[in-house]
Each structure stands twice: as structure tokens, then as C-alpha cells.
Design a protein around this motif. Structure first.
Motif, PDB file in Angstrom:
ATOM      1  N   THR A 146       9.939 -15.799 -11.185  1.00 52.93           N
ATOM      2  CA  THR A 146      10.189 -15.061  -9.947  1.00 52.93           C
ATOM      3  C   THR A 146       9.865 -13.579 -10.073  1.00 52.93           C
ATOM      4  O   THR A 146       9.190 -12.997  -9.217  1.00 52.93           O
ATOM      5  CB  THR A 146      11.653 -15.235  -9.522  1.00 52.93           C
ATOM      6  N   THR A 147      10.316 -12.949 -11.150  1.00 50.15           N
ATOM      7  CA  THR A 147      10.072 -11.513 -11.322  1.00 50.15           C
ATOM      8  C   THR A 147       8.589 -11.220 -11.467  1.00 50.15           C
ATOM      9  O   THR A 147       8.059 -10.268 -10.868  1.00 50.15           O
ATOM     10  CB  THR A 147      10.839 -10.993 -12.543  1.00 50.15           C
ATOM     11  N   ALA A 148       7.881 -12.011 -12.266  1.00 51.63           N
ATOM     12  CA  ALA A 148       6.449 -11.796 -12.464  1.00 51.63           C
ATOM     13  C   ALA A 148       5.672 -12.007 -11.162  1.00 51.63           C
ATOM     14  O   ALA A 148       4.715 -11.273 -10.869  1.00 51.63           O
ATOM     15  CB  ALA A 148       5.927 -12.730 -13.544  1.00 51.63           C
ATOM     16  N   VAL A 149       6.084 -13.006 -10.370  1.00 45.51           N
ATOM     17  CA  VAL A 149       5.420 -13.254  -9.091  1.00 45.51           C
ATOM     18  C   VAL A 149       5.622 -12.062  -8.154  1.00 45.51           C
ATOM     19  O   VAL A 149       4.693 -11.639  -7.457  1.00 45.51           O
ATOM     20  CB  VAL A 149       5.950 -14.555  -8.458  1.00 45.51           C
ATOM     21  N   GLN A 150       6.821 -11.512  -8.134  1.00 52.00           N
ATOM     22  CA  GLN A 150       7.082 -10.346  -7.286  1.00 52.00           C
ATOM     23  C   GLN A 150       6.249  -9.142  -7.714  1.00 52.00           C
ATOM     24  O   GLN A 150       5.759  -8.386  -6.868  1.00 52.00           O
ATOM     25  CB  GLN A 150       8.571 -10.009  -7.324  1.00 52.00           C
ATOM     26  N   ILE A 151       6.071  -8.965  -9.002  1.00 49.30           N
ATOM     27  CA  ILE A 151       5.244  -7.859  -9.493  1.00 49.30           C
ATOM     28  C   ILE A 151       3.783  -8.085  -9.126  1.00 49.30           C
ATOM     29  O   ILE A 151       3.076  -7.152  -8.707  1.00 49.30           O
ATOM     30  CB  ILE A 151       5.426  -7.699 -11.013  1.00 49.30           C
ATOM     31  N   ALA A 152       3.319  -9.329  -9.253  1.00 48.89           N
ATOM     32  CA  ALA A 152       1.945  -9.643  -8.866  1.00 48.89           C
ATOM     33  C   ALA A 152       1.741  -9.430  -7.364  1.00 48.89           C
ATOM     34  O   ALA A 152       0.684  -8.963  -6.919  1.00 48.89           O
ATOM     35  CB  ALA A 152       1.621 -11.084  -9.241  1.00 48.89           C
ATOM     36  N   PHE A 153       2.765  -9.782  -6.597  1.00 45.71           N
ATOM     37  CA  PHE A 153       2.723  -9.575  -5.154  1.00 45.71           C
ATOM     38  C   PHE A 153       2.563  -8.090  -4.837  1.00 45.71           C
ATOM     39  O   PHE A 153       1.724  -7.687  -4.020  1.00 45.71           O
ATOM     40  CB  PHE A 153       4.011 -10.128  -4.553  1.00 45.71           C
ATOM     41  N   ARG A 154       3.341  -7.262  -5.521  1.00 48.95           N
ATOM     42  CA  ARG A 154       3.251  -5.825  -5.312  1.00 48.95           C
ATOM     43  C   ARG A 154       1.874  -5.298  -5.693  1.00 48.95           C
ATOM     44  O   ARG A 154       1.256  -4.517  -4.961  1.00 48.95           O
ATOM     45  CB  ARG A 154       4.318  -5.116  -6.146  1.00 48.95           C
ATOM     46  N   ASP A 155       1.365  -5.724  -6.847  1.00 48.75           N
ATOM     47  CA  ASP A 155       0.060  -5.246  -7.299  1.00 48.75           C
ATOM     48  C   ASP A 155      -1.038  -5.637  -6.316  1.00 48.75           C
ATOM     49  O   ASP A 155      -1.968  -4.862  -6.057  1.00 48.75           O
ATOM     50  CB  ASP A 155      -0.257  -5.822  -8.682  1.00 48.75           C
ATOM     51  N   THR A 156      -0.931  -6.853  -5.770  1.00 50.19           N
ATOM     52  CA  THR A 156      -1.924  -7.324  -4.806  1.00 50.19           C
ATOM     53  C   THR A 156      -1.908  -6.462  -3.546  1.00 50.19           C
ATOM     54  O   THR A 156      -2.959  -6.079  -3.019  1.00 50.19           O
ATOM     55  CB  THR A 156      -1.664  -8.791  -4.432  1.00 50.19           C
ATOM     56  N   LEU A 157      -0.708  -6.141  -3.066  1.00 47.46           N
ATOM     57  CA  LEU A 157      -0.607  -5.341  -1.848  1.00 47.46           C
ATOM     58  C   LEU A 157      -1.109  -3.919  -2.066  1.00 47.46           C
ATOM     59  O   LEU A 157      -1.739  -3.335  -1.180  1.00 47.46           O
ATOM     60  CB  LEU A 157       0.842  -5.319  -1.359  1.00 47.46           C
ATOM     61  N   VAL A 158      -0.806  -3.343  -3.231  1.00 48.82           N
ATOM     62  CA  VAL A 158      -1.299  -1.997  -3.535  1.00 48.82           C
ATOM     63  C   VAL A 158      -2.827  -1.985  -3.547  1.00 48.82           C
ATOM     64  O   VAL A 158      -3.465  -1.061  -3.025  1.00 48.82           O
ATOM     65  CB  VAL A 158      -0.743  -1.510  -4.884  1.00 48.82           C
ATOM     66  N   GLU A 159      -3.405  -3.023  -4.102  1.00 48.27           N
ATOM     67  CA  GLU A 159      -4.865  -3.120  -4.172  1.00 48.27           C
ATOM     68  C   GLU A 159      -5.494  -3.287  -2.793  1.00 48.27           C
ATOM     69  O   GLU A 159      -6.557  -2.746  -2.502  1.00 48.27           O
ATOM     70  CB  GLU A 159      -5.244  -4.302  -5.061  1.00 48.27           C
ATOM     71  N   ARG A 160      -4.794  -4.042  -1.917  1.00 51.24           N
ATOM     72  CA  ARG A 160      -5.369  -4.347  -0.604  1.00 51.24           C
ATOM     73  C   ARG A 160      -5.016  -3.329   0.471  1.00 51.24           C
ATOM     74  O   ARG A 160      -5.599  -3.366   1.562  1.00 51.24           O
ATOM     75  CB  ARG A 160      -4.885  -5.732  -0.146  1.00 51.24           C
ATOM     76  N   LEU A 161      -4.037  -2.452   0.224  1.00 51.62           N
ATOM     77  CA  LEU A 161      -3.614  -1.510   1.259  1.00 51.62           C
ATOM     78  C   LEU A 161      -4.767  -0.672   1.806  1.00 51.62           C
ATOM     79  O   LEU A 161      -4.868  -0.496   3.032  1.00 51.62           O
ATOM     80  CB  LEU A 161      -2.491  -0.606   0.721  1.00 51.62           C
ATOM     81  N   PRO A 162      -5.654  -0.129   0.959  1.00 52.77           N
ATOM     82  CA  PRO A 162      -6.777   0.632   1.530  1.00 52.77           C
ATOM     83  C   PRO A 162      -7.633  -0.183   2.485  1.00 52.77           C
ATOM     84  O   PRO A 162      -8.149   0.347   3.471  1.00 52.77           O
ATOM     85  CB  PRO A 162      -7.570   1.057   0.286  1.00 52.77           C
ATOM     86  N   TRP A 163      -7.785  -1.486   2.196  1.00 53.57           N
ATOM     87  CA  TRP A 163      -8.568  -2.337   3.094  1.00 53.57           C
ATOM     88  C   TRP A 163      -7.879  -2.470   4.449  1.00 53.57           C
ATOM     89  O   TRP A 163      -8.530  -2.407   5.502  1.00 53.57           O
ATOM     90  CB  TRP A 163      -8.770  -3.723   2.480  1.00 53.57           C
ATOM     91  N   VAL A 164      -6.557  -2.681   4.428  1.00 54.77           N
ATOM     92  CA  VAL A 164      -5.818  -2.805   5.684  1.00 54.77           C
ATOM     93  C   VAL A 164      -5.930  -1.507   6.478  1.00 54.77           C
ATOM     94  O   VAL A 164      -6.183  -1.521   7.693  1.00 54.77           O
ATOM     95  CB  VAL A 164      -4.342  -3.157   5.406  1.00 54.77           C
ATOM     96  N   VAL A 165      -5.718  -0.374   5.797  1.00 53.60           N
ATOM     97  CA  VAL A 165      -5.807   0.924   6.472  1.00 53.60           C
ATOM     98  C   VAL A 165      -7.200   1.105   7.079  1.00 53.60           C
ATOM     99  O   VAL A 165      -7.342   1.505   8.246  1.00 53.60           O
ATOM    100  CB  VAL A 165      -5.491   2.068   5.487  1.00 53.60           C
ATOM    101  N   GLY A 166      -8.227   0.791   6.308  1.00 52.29           N
ATOM    102  CA  GLY A 166      -9.591   0.960   6.802  1.00 52.29           C
ATOM    103  C   GLY A 166      -9.899   0.085   7.999  1.00 52.29           C
ATOM    104  O   GLY A 166     -10.485   0.551   8.992  1.00 52.29           O
ATOM    105  N   VAL A 167      -9.489  -1.179   7.934  1.00 53.39           N
ATOM    106  CA  VAL A 167      -9.761  -2.107   9.040  1.00 53.39           C
ATOM    107  C   VAL A 167      -9.039  -1.672  10.308  1.00 53.39           C
ATOM    108  O   VAL A 167      -9.623  -1.623  11.401  1.00 53.39           O
ATOM    109  CB  VAL A 167      -9.355  -3.541   8.639  1.00 53.39           C
ATOM    110  N   VAL A 168      -7.749  -1.344  10.180  1.00 55.22           N
ATOM    111  CA  VAL A 168      -6.955  -0.984  11.359  1.00 55.22           C
ATOM    112  C   VAL A 168      -7.456   0.321  11.982  1.00 55.22           C
ATOM    113  O   VAL A 168      -7.640   0.413  13.200  1.00 55.22           O
ATOM    114  CB  VAL A 168      -5.464  -0.878  10.985  1.00 55.22           C
ATOM    115  N   VAL A 169      -7.686   1.340  11.148  1.00 56.06           N
ATOM    116  CA  VAL A 169      -8.130   2.631  11.676  1.00 56.06           C
ATOM    117  C   VAL A 169      -9.507   2.497  12.325  1.00 56.06           C
ATOM    118  O   VAL A 169      -9.740   3.027  13.419  1.00 56.06           O
ATOM    119  CB  VAL A 169      -8.155   3.691  10.556  1.00 56.06           C
ATOM    120  N   ALA A 170     -10.412   1.779  11.685  1.00 50.44           N
ATOM    121  CA  ALA A 170     -11.756   1.621  12.238  1.00 50.44           C
ATOM    122  C   ALA A 170     -11.724   0.872  13.568  1.00 50.44           C
ATOM    123  O   ALA A 170     -12.395   1.263  14.536  1.00 50.44           O
ATOM    124  CB  ALA A 170     -12.649   0.884  11.238  1.00 50.44           C
ATOM    125  N   ALA A 171     -10.944  -0.199  13.624  1.00 53.54           N
ATOM    126  CA  ALA A 171     -10.859  -0.980  14.860  1.00 53.54           C
ATOM    127  C   ALA A 171     -10.250  -0.152  15.990  1.00 53.54           C
ATOM    128  O   ALA A 171     -10.741  -0.177  17.127  1.00 53.54           O
ATOM    129  CB  ALA A 171     -10.036  -2.246  14.621  1.00 53.54           C
TER     130      ALA A 171
END
Length: 747
Positions: free
Chosen positions: A523-548
Motif C-alpha cells: 500500500t505505501t509503495a503504491v501510494q508513493i508511485a501514485f504521487r510520482d506519477t502525478l508529479v510527472e504528469r502535472l505539467p501535461w495536465v497544465v499544458g492541455v488545460v491552459v492551451a484548450a
């Protein structure tokens, strides 16, 4: 004098008579056939609720992280039938006279738990090495479930309670930890938060507009839209998995924007009535003007929420979709039910009043018009002051630490918190978040015992590791599994660093040359992986939303600077809201006022969710204000007068709407869920920032400074972009000049 970014140009030609567009016809029809529309809404709501009760789905936190080592490790445990497969939860027991004195009742409880459905294995405290504290008074049984028990029906707890009833009768305290403790949480009392938001809305609207009907109609529309949206969400949940917080988030969004949209239309309608229009025509014209802004605003919010799918994590995307559903239903209610209610009320909308009814700015002596003139005299001063305030509020963002908020932040009367505290006191906080190390041996032909010894030695010698159990081989011999207990709790930064150290350094070195591969899961490792994934993808979300959003504003307002300014200012306001969240929850500044007893990290998905929601809501107020400014610009061609007039005409309604929405959000601070508190405070603060600093300072200041360049759009871009105009209005071409050559203005 006001600086201008471009030389003066000729004002736009007088607009032709506006044809009766789709929204105008819709508003008039709904007002003329008010009873039909209201009855239709009642029938739809009854049918939606009945369908939801009969076929609606449930809400549960389930997500996968394909491509991560944590997910691969969990998949291997399932494939090889390991005893560590499934989802583990702890039954925590404590007896002042020692657990050994209660062996009979402990064995009976272990056997009873093993007979429950969905249970794979049960490891009792007296039969598991290291599961009893050094003083012998506390311990834990580990129950592994085939599925996440947090998603079970609450009635499942009845079976668990029966299995441990003998222990409680034997004066042994029993508490549930992990996901089983999450299942045992008291049901969220969201109804109280909704009631507080509605009561506050009544008070604010009565004070702001003076009329009982003008205050009541937006509330009726918002409640109807929210009810319909929640029912539709329940039906969609039968086919799509939504997180457990989805209904609360959807309620916050649906109620907030529903009040805003209906209030905006009602205010414009009352202004048109005051100018002499009949009720039906006023409803049609309100929908043709302000209704267009509502349509664009709702589309922007929904688009921003849909941008969460750019995260690549379905769990996050589905939360955005849940909120988007209630936003769209709220917009539909505003565009149909609001004009119907206004048509039914007719000219009597201001009959019941508590003070002199007001709608929009009334003359040059109006407070908001005087404020607009003040900003216009010193735009540079107000621009600099606004930016400094946002910058100071955003400073804490630099120290933001993302993580998972564990049971240690729950109220002390929760069983999961009591279990967490007993484990921490008896074994150390790290026992609340053990890590599972999985070593895949298939096809390697290595000496299994030698690999196990190397892995154990490497794990035992790692900084911040307290104990190591195993590794042991799975039944088929293709897998080795070990349990690692960190020194600190699951949410601590050292635990996150430990997981990364194990994955990147310790385990690869221990298995170098063997061909075997190791994965850290649990559970703890999955939560950390979840966090790392979101940190990596946040710029993509910001870029898509702002551009749209940028493209949408370009299509609607036909202005390059207006669209760019809106995107930049909204990013600044989001940064300020992030800073407040970090200061309160992570730094602990005033956290006790909101029921948070200790500093906690920022929940990993909160920044991404906040960005999409806040960006969309910020665009709401931006669109309401800009629509009115642009409308006046098309009539006069005078930029400064249009900015002042648009600000004065919308400031009252935007301010009241912001107070209402803030009260809706902040009311959810009553939730016992720290993540909901975090979202509620962040969203509430963002609305305040946006409706004051951004909307009253930065937007008018920049538009005064840009002058007529506000409305410039290169002709090649103008030809490419579609025209989003539901009223089907005409296009008026201005005389070309060096500054605005190629500009077209839609009226």
C-alpha cells in the motif's frame, strides 16, 4: 494618463439589429411556457432519482498504475499465488494484562476472521513473529482480502465485529487499521455542509440584491441542477468507477456553479426589466447575452476537468468527470429552468423585498463605477500591488511536499486512528506502512537460497530499515517475497526516500548479474508511485488545460491579449491558492482551527485536482466580466469606458456569487476527511483571490494599460479560428489600420 499598447483606431461600426438567435428563442420559449418547463424538470428529477435508486452504482477508490514497479510487484504476487497477494489490513489488539493471557479468544477470533468472505489469509499476533510488542500488551493480526475492503458495503463490518466479539468480551481492545479502518469511518455528514452553504447564499443574496424572489430563484435552480446532476452521476457510476470522494467533489462544484450561473442570469433579467422590457423578452435577452457567457463558462469548467485525463491515471480523470457531470447539469438547469421561473414570476420579481432592490450599477455615483475609475487613474499601481500580493501568497509553494495523508491525521475517535496509535506506540510508526519486496526468479536459473541471502543482507543494511522478514519463496518457487518495516510512518519523507533507494540502488546492486528483478510494492509503495506519477504528469495536465482554454477564449472573444492575459492571471491565482494550502496543512499555520491536529503533506492528487477546478472557476468570473466589457466595446468603441462600465455592471453580481461559492466550499471544512478539508480550503481561498485581487485589480488594470490592443487579433488567425457564437450574430469589419489590420469584430 493610461498607457495604450496600440495607437487609436476607429470605433467599430454600429452593430446591426441582432437576429433572434438560438439562446434568445430558448429564453423566450421557456419564459412563455414556464409551467411546462417546471413540470418537465420535476418529472425528469423524479425519474432520475428512481433510476439511480434502482440501477445506480457505488463509489470506491480503485486505481492501477501500469508501468510502475509497485504495480508490477502486485501483479506478480497475484500471478504466483503468494500469501502476500491481495490487500492487507490490520486488526489491532491491546490488553493491559498481556495478550498471552487471552490466547483462546485470540485463536477464536483468528478462526472467525478466516471464515469471512473475501478473506484470503489471516495471520494471528501470537503465531506471527514480531506481531506482539516488546511488553506483550499489544499486537496485530494481518488479514489479507481478495479485494480492497474499503470498497465493501458497510454491512461487512458486522461479520468482522462478530468474529472479534469474544476478544472484546474478554476485555481486549480491538481496532481496525488500514483499508478496513477506512470502511469503518463514520459516514460523511455532507448534508450539513450543503445546508450551511445554502443558508449563507440566502443571506448574501438578500443583502446584495434586496429581493426575496431574486434571492430564491437562483437557489431553486441550483438545488434542482444539483439533484439532477447527483442522480445522473449515480447512474454513470454503475458503468464507470468513481473514487469515494467523487460525490462530495461533485456536490461542491454543482452547487457552487449552479448558484453562480442562475444568479448571473437573474441579475441581467432584472436589469432588462428595469429598462422596460416585458418579462418574456427580458428572459430571452438575458439568455442571449449573459446566457452565452454561462454556456462558455460551463464549457470551460468542463473542459478543464476533462483535462485531468491527461494525467494518464483513470482515478484522477474520473474525479474530474464526476464534477464535470454536475457542472453541465447545473448549466442546463440555469439555461432552461431559470428563464422559466423568471417568466412565471413576471414583473413581480421585486415585489417582496427586504431593502430597495438593485440589480446592476446605477449611474456614475455607484460604488463599483467609482472603483473602476480609481483603477483607471493608476493602473500601474494596482497592477503592481495585485502581483505583489499574489507573489507573497504563493511563496510557500516552493516548499510543497506531496504525499499521502495516513490514519495518523484522522480524528482520535476513529478506529483507524486508535489502531495507528497503538501500532506506533508498540512497534514504531513504520509498522503502519510495511513494504513488500518481490523478487522474480522465473527463467533465471539462479541459486534461490543465495539470492534470498543477498537480498536479506542488502535490505537489513539499508538506512531507515528497522526489520526485515524473509525473503521466502512462493509455492511455485518462481518468486521471493520479503517484508520491510521502515523507521518512519507512511507519510514521512524518509519513507519515500527509502522506497526510491531500494528501487534504484539497493535491490539492483544485490541482484546484479543474477538476471532476477526486484520490485517494491504494498500500500505505501503504491501510494508513493501514485504521487510520482502525478508529479510527472502535472505539467501535461497544465499544458492541455491552459492551451484548450486559451483557444476557447480566442474563439469566443476574438482577442489575442485577452486570452493570454486570462491564462496568465489564472495561473498566478492558482499559485497563491496552493501557497495557502501549504501554509495551513503542511506548515501547520492555523491547521488546528480546521480540525487538523498535526502538519501533514499535501495529498498527492490535490494540486492536480485544484488546478483543473480553480482554473475552470477562475475562467467563470473572467468570462462573465469580459463578456460585458466586450459587449460595451462593440457598442461604443471606447476601451476605457467599456472596461469601467463592464466592471461596474458585473462587480456586484460577481462579488455576491464569489461569497456564495466560497461559503459552499468552506462549509465542507466540517468534513472529518483531511483531503476534503484541503480541497475545501484551497477552492474557497482561490475564489476569494480570484474575485478580489484578480477580478477587481489585475484584470481592469491590464485592460486599461493595453488599451485598444485588447481587441486585436491577426487576420490569418481570425480566418482559421471557428466562431463560437450561439446567437448567430453578424460580423462587422472595422476600417484597417497599422495597429489592428486584419481585425474582425463579432457583434
Amino acid at each position: 494618463m493610461t498607457a495604450s499598447a496600440a495607437p487609436d483606431t476607429a470605433p467599430p461600426d454600429p452593430p446591426p439589429t441582432t437576429p433572434s438567435g438560438a439562446l434568445h428563442r430558448l429564453g423566450r420559449w421557456c419564459a412563455r411556457h414556464a409551467r411546462r418547463v417546471i413540470v418537465a424538470w420535476l418529472l425528469v428529477l423524479v425519474a432520475a432519482f428512481a433510476a439511480d435508486r434502482a440501477w445506480g452504482g457505488t463509489y470506491e477508490d480503485e486505481f492501477s498504475l501500469p508501468g510502475t514497479t509497485a504495480q508490477r510487484g502486485a501483479d506478480l504476487l497475484e500471478e504466483h499465488g503468494s500469501d502476500l497477494r491481495g490487500v492487507g489490513a490490520q486488526i489491532v489488539v491491546k490488553a493491559d494484562d498481556g495478550l498471552a493471557a487471552h490466547r483462546t479468544s485470540l485463536d477464536a477470533a483468528t478462526a472467525g476472521l478466516g471464515r469471512l468472505p473475501e478473506v484470503l489469509t489471516v495471520a494471528g499476533p501470537l503465531t506471527t513473529p514480531g506481531a506482539v510488542s516488546a511488553d506483550g500488551t499489544s499486537g496485530y493480526a494481518t488479514v489479507r482480502f481478495a479485494d480492497n475492503p474499503a470498497t465493501f458495503d458497510r454491512s461487512y463490518l458486522d461479520g468482522v465485529d462478530r468474529a472479534v466479539a469474544g476478544l472484546r468480551a474478554d476485555h481486549v481492545s480491538v481496532d481496525y487499521g488500514g483499508p478496513l479502518g477506512q470502511l469503518a469511518r463514520p459516514k460523511a455528514a455532507d448534508g450539513l455542509s450543503e445546508a450551511i452553504g445554502l443558508v449563507t447564499a440566502v443571506v448574501v443574496l438578500l443583502f446584495g440584491f434586496g429581493s426575496v424572489a431574486a434571492a430564491g430563484l437562483p437557489l431553486v435552480t441550483a438545488v434542482a441542477g444539483l439533484a439532477g446532476g447527483v442522480a445522473v452521476l449515480g447512474l454513470v457510476a454503475a458503468a464507470v468507477t468513481f473514487g469515494a470522494t467523487a460525490p462530495t467533489l461533485a456536490t461542491m462544484m454543482g452547487l457552487g456553479v449552479g448558484l453562480d450561473y442562475a444568479l448571473f442570469l437573474t441579475t441581467r433579467h432584472r436589469g432588462l426589466l428595469a429598462s422596460g422590457a416585458c418579462p418574456q423578452e427580458a428572459a430571452g435577452r438575458a439568455l442571449a447575452t449573459s446566457g452565452r457567457a454561462v454556456l462558455v463558462a460551463a464549457a470551460t469548467v468542463a473542459m478543464a476537468l476533462a483535462g485531468l485525463y491527461a494525467s494518464g491515471v483513470s482515478f484522477i480523470g474520473s474525479l474530474g468527470a464526476a464534477a464535470g457531470i454536475t457542472v453541465l447539469v447545473a448549466a442546463l438547469a440555469s439555461l432552461t429552468l431559470t428563464p422559466a421561473l423568471l417568466g412565471l414570476t413576471g414583473a413581480r420579481v421585486d415585489r417582496w423585498s427586504v431593502r430597495r432592490p438593485v440589480a446592476e450599477s446605477e449611474g456614475d455615483d455607484d460604488t463599483w463605477r467609482r472603483w473602476a475609475a480609481t483603477v483607471g487613474r493608476r493602473p500601474w499601481l494596482f497592477l503592481v500591488v495585485g502581483l505583489l500580493v499574489l507573489g507573497v501568497l504563493a511563496l510557500p509553494v516552493a516548499s510543497m511536499r506531496l504525499g499521502h495523508i495516513d490514519a495518523g491525521a484522522s480524528p482520535t475517535d476513529y478506529t483507524e486512528r486508535r489502531a495507528y496509535d497503538v501500532i506506533s506506540d508498540g512497534f514504531g510508526a513504520g509498522t503502519n506502512g510495511p513494504l513488500t519486496v518481490v523478487v522474480a526468479l522465473d527463467g533465471t536459473g539462479v541459486d534461490r537460497d543465495a539470492v534470498a541471502a543477498d537480498v536479506r543482507a542488502a535490505l537489513s543494511g539499508t538506512l531507515d530499515v528497522v526489520t526485515v522478514t524473509g525473503p521466502v519463496a512462493a509455492a511455485d518457487g518462481g518468486l521471493l517475497t520479503a517484508t520491510v518495516v521502515p523507521r518512519r510512518g507512511p507519510e514521512d519523507a524518509t519513507t519515500t526516500a527509502l522506497v526510491h533507494r531500494l528501487e534504484d540502488q539497493v535491490l539492483p546492486r544485490a541482484l546484479d548479474g543474477t538476471g532476477a528483478h526486484a520490485y517494491v510494492t504494498g500500500t505505501t509503495a503504491v501510494q508513493i508511485a501514485f504521487r510520482d506519477t502525478l508529479v510527472e504528469r502535472l505539467p501535461w495536465v497544465v499544458g492541455v488545460v491552459v492551451a484548450a482554454a486559451f483557444v476557447l477564449l480566442l474563439c469566443v472573444f476574438r482577442s489575442l491579449l485577452v486570452a493570454l492575459k486570462a491564462a496568465v492571471l489564472n495561473l498566478l491565482s492558482i499559485g497563491a491558492a496552493y501557497g495557502v494550502v501549504v501554509a495551513v496543512f503542511q506548515w501547520g499555520w492555523g491547521g488546528a482551527l480546521f480540525g487538523v491536529t498535526e502538519p501533514v503533506p499535501v495529498e498527492s492528487f490535490v494540486p492536480m485536482m485544484m488546478f483543473a477546478i480553480v482554473f475552470g472557476l477562475s475562467m467563470d468570473y473572467e468570462i462573465f466580466l469580459l463578456s460585458r466589457i466586450r459587449e460595451m466595446w462593440l457598442e461604443t468603441g471606447d476601451n476605457d469606458a467599456s472596461v469601467a462600465g463592464g466592471l461596474a455592471a458585473t462587480a456586484r453580481v460577481i462579488s455576491c456569487a464569489a461569497i456564495v461559492m466560497t461559503s459552499v466550499f468552506l462549509a465542507f471544512l466540517l468534513s472529518t476527511n483531511v483531503v476534503i478539508k484541503m480541497m475545501a480550503l484551497g477552492l474557497g481561498v482561490s475564489v476569494v483571490i480570484d474575485a478580489t485581487i484578480v477580478r477587481l485589480l489585475l484584470v481592469p488594470a491590464t485592460m486599461y494599460l493595453f488599451g485598444r490592443a485588447n481587441w486585436w487579433l491577426p487576420r490569418p488567425l481570425d480566418r482559421i479560428l471557428p466562431r463560437l457564437d450561439p446567437e448567430g450574430t453578424a460580423v462587422v469589419r472595422r476600417p484597417e489600420s497599422a495597429a489592428v489590420r486584419g481585425t474582425e469584430t463579432t457583434v
